[in-house]
Design a protein around this motif. Structure first.
Motif, PDB file in Angstrom:
ATOM      1  N   SER A 144      13.018  -6.822   6.328  1.00  0.00           N
ATOM      2  CA  SER A 144      13.025  -8.033   5.498  1.00  0.00           C
ATOM      3  C   SER A 144      11.834  -8.099   4.543  1.00  0.00           C
ATOM      4  N   LEU A 145      10.921  -7.119   4.615  1.00  0.00           N
ATOM      5  CA  LEU A 145       9.773  -7.087   3.700  1.00  0.00           C
ATOM      6  C   LEU A 145      10.020  -6.209   2.472  1.00  0.00           C
ATOM      7  N   ILE A 146      11.159  -5.513   2.435  1.00  0.00           N
ATOM      8  CA  ILE A 146      11.340  -4.472   1.413  1.00  0.00           C
ATOM      9  C   ILE A 146      11.471  -5.048   0.003  1.00  0.00           C
ATOM     10  N   VAL A 147      12.255  -6.119  -0.139  1.00  0.00           N
ATOM     11  CA  VAL A 147      12.469  -6.676  -1.489  1.00  0.00           C
ATOM     12  C   VAL A 147      12.395  -8.197  -1.489  1.00  0.00           C
ATOM     13  N   GLU A 148      12.148  -8.738  -2.678  1.00  0.00           N
ATOM     14  CA  GLU A 148      12.246 -10.177  -2.899  1.00  0.00           C
ATOM     15  C   GLU A 148      13.710 -10.546  -3.167  1.00  0.00           C
ATOM     16  N   PRO A 149      14.137 -11.792  -2.857  1.00  0.00           N
ATOM     17  CA  PRO A 149      13.328 -12.903  -2.362  1.00  0.00           C
ATOM     18  C   PRO A 149      13.123 -12.913  -0.840  1.00  0.00           C
ATOM     19  N   CYS A 150      13.770 -11.985  -0.142  1.00  0.00           N
ATOM     20  CA  CYS A 150      13.715 -12.016   1.322  1.00  0.00           C
ATOM     21  C   CYS A 150      12.278 -11.893   1.838  1.00  0.00           C
ATOM     22  N   ARG A 175      12.901   2.120   9.123  1.00  0.00           N
ATOM     23  CA  ARG A 175      14.093   2.799   8.604  1.00  0.00           C
ATOM     24  C   ARG A 175      13.720   3.349   7.234  1.00  0.00           C
ATOM     25  N   LEU A 176      13.169   4.559   7.213  1.00  0.00           N
ATOM     26  CA  LEU A 176      12.635   5.112   5.959  1.00  0.00           C
ATOM     27  C   LEU A 176      13.629   5.170   4.801  1.00  0.00           C
ATOM     28  N   PRO A 177      14.930   5.468   5.054  1.00  0.00           N
ATOM     29  CA  PRO A 177      15.852   5.546   3.906  1.00  0.00           C
ATOM     30  C   PRO A 177      15.950   4.248   3.097  1.00  0.00           C
ATOM     31  N   LEU A 178      15.550   3.126   3.679  1.00  0.00           N
ATOM     32  CA  LEU A 178      15.664   1.850   2.973  1.00  0.00           C
ATOM     33  C   LEU A 178      14.462   1.560   2.068  1.00  0.00           C
ATOM     34  N   SER A 181       9.497   4.456  -0.843  1.00  0.00           N
ATOM     35  CA  SER A 181       8.691   5.636  -0.515  1.00  0.00           C
ATOM     36  C   SER A 181       8.047   5.437   0.851  1.00  0.00           C
ATOM     37  N   LYS A 182       7.555   6.541   1.427  1.00  0.00           N
ATOM     38  CA  LYS A 182       6.839   6.463   2.707  1.00  0.00           C
ATOM     39  C   LYS A 182       5.584   5.612   2.562  1.00  0.00           C
ATOM     40  N   GLU A 183       4.895   5.781   1.427  1.00  0.00           N
ATOM     41  CA  GLU A 183       3.640   5.051   1.194  1.00  0.00           C
ATOM     42  C   GLU A 183       3.884   3.547   1.165  1.00  0.00           C
ATOM     43  N   GLU A 184       4.958   3.157   0.474  1.00  0.00           N
ATOM     44  CA  GLU A 184       5.296   1.728   0.376  1.00  0.00           C
ATOM     45  C   GLU A 184       5.675   1.174   1.743  1.00  0.00           C
ATOM     46  N   ALA A 185       6.415   1.955   2.513  1.00  0.00           N
ATOM     47  CA  ALA A 185       6.812   1.517   3.856  1.00  0.00           C
ATOM     48  C   ALA A 185       5.573   1.233   4.697  1.00  0.00           C
ATOM     49  N   LYS A 186       4.657   2.177   4.696  1.00  0.00           N
ATOM     50  CA  LYS A 186       3.439   2.033   5.503  1.00  0.00           C
ATOM     51  C   LYS A 186       2.618   0.824   5.046  1.00  0.00           C
TER      52      LYS A 186
END
Length: 326
Positions: A144-150, A175-178, A181-186
């Motif tokens: 739920s942190l990946i994109v806005e507005p969520c 869930r890395l495919p979502l 990038s790896k950097e953004e996920a971390k």
């Protein structure tokens, strides 16, 4: 805060609920699969249902598509005794879908359909704040942190729950495919790290977040922060390690014939939350915490013995049978 009849306090789970399409045969790639069976999923929703199966009181907060799949998922929550008061339906976006296959090497391969899916479009102004304020435990992941507005809705819900005195529980559920990038996920997973009081990571997530090849105490404790009351590292078939301010240790696994590991971590988390929601002092009492984690390990183990997450989530009697060696 408990219900009028003195029942257990409320555990609110926030995030995504979706449909996994699982091949009718295992050990094939998605393109080779002759057909698919639909299985409801989404880690925060699985946790809510795990709680309800174990006799706890659970609610789910999230957004579904105003489509057949969305209404089906809301129905599954209700059938399992989870409150759906926190669900919104989006008329313009579909319920998220994921195609998941278990390759012959046992690893899971995901292909997601979300561009954007309804869960990603939950806005802060759509949150059921009364429901969130009534939570004794507020549980969430990182998808739920990946994109806005969520993302903003997630941050707002966390803040409101915390102000109302809820215990914040976090399972990043990488869930890395979502992620872009790896950097953004971390970066994003760690952006809310210091807020959580209970955090559960898998051994793989620990290595991803620390950049270490080790799953030892030193690596785990590099993720420690002052607000934390309990850090858990699950080790699959090797049990789990636990860390608190004053003690640390490991709890042995239960050996079962695993068919499908989907939902095992969610079952484990649901079991833990059920057992601490009404008595946080468990987190400061090592003997009692070990009992709770043994129960949680049993829940996780049972979940791997059946296909799919939700159908495999255990009841208290099934867990007791395993604990008692029946």
């Amino acid at each position: 805060m408990s219900t009028s009849n003195g029942e257990k306090s409320l555990i609110v789970s926030f995030g995504e609920m979706l449909i996994d399409f699982v091949p009718t045969v295992s050990g094939v790639s998605l393109s080779e699969a002759p057909g698919f069976i639909k299985a409801p999923g989404g880690a925060p929703a699985n946790v809510a249902i795990a709680v309800a199966r174990l006799g706890g009181r659970a609610a789910f907060v999230g957004k579904l598509g105003d489509d057949e799949f969305g209404h089906m998922l809301a129905g599954i929550l209700k059938q399992n005794g989870v409150s759906a008061e926190g669900i919104n339906f989006d008329t313009g976006a579909r319920t998220a879908l994921a195609f998941v296959t278990l390759r012959s090497d046992g690893e899971r391969e995901f292909m997601f359909y979300r561009n954007p899916s309804a869960d990603m479009l939950l806005r802060p102004d759509e949150l059921n704040l009364d429901l969130i304020r009534s939570a004794k435990v507020f549980h969430y992941g990182s998808i739920s942190l990946i994109v806005e507005p969520c993302r903003s809705a997630h941050l707002k819900a966390m803040e409101v729950a915390k102000e109302a005195g809820a215990l914040l529980s976090y399972d990043p559920n990488l869930r890395l495919p979502l992620w872009p990038s790896k950097e953004e996920a971390k970066k994003q997973i760690l952006s809310i790290w210091d807020k959580a009081e209970v955090i559960k990571v898998s051994d793989e997530e620990l290595m991803f977040l620390t950049g270490s090849d080790n799953v030892d105490d030193e690596t785990a404790l590099s993720l420690w922060h002052d607000n934390l009351k309990l850090l858990l590292v699950t080790l699959g078939e090797k049990g789990c390690n636990y860390y608190t301010k004053s003690f640390r240790g490991s709890v042995d696994p239960f050996h079962v014939d695993a068919v499908d590991t989907t939902g095992a971590g969610d079952s484990y988390v649901g079991a833990l939350l059920c057992n601490i929601v009404d008595d946080r002092s468990v987190l400061e009492d090592e003997a009692r915490l070990r009992e709770v984690l043994r129960f949680a390990n049993a829940c996780g183990a049972i979940t791997t013995t059946k296909k799919g997450a939700i159908p495999a989530l255990p009841t208290v009697s099934e867990v007791q049978a395993l604990l008692n060696g029946n």
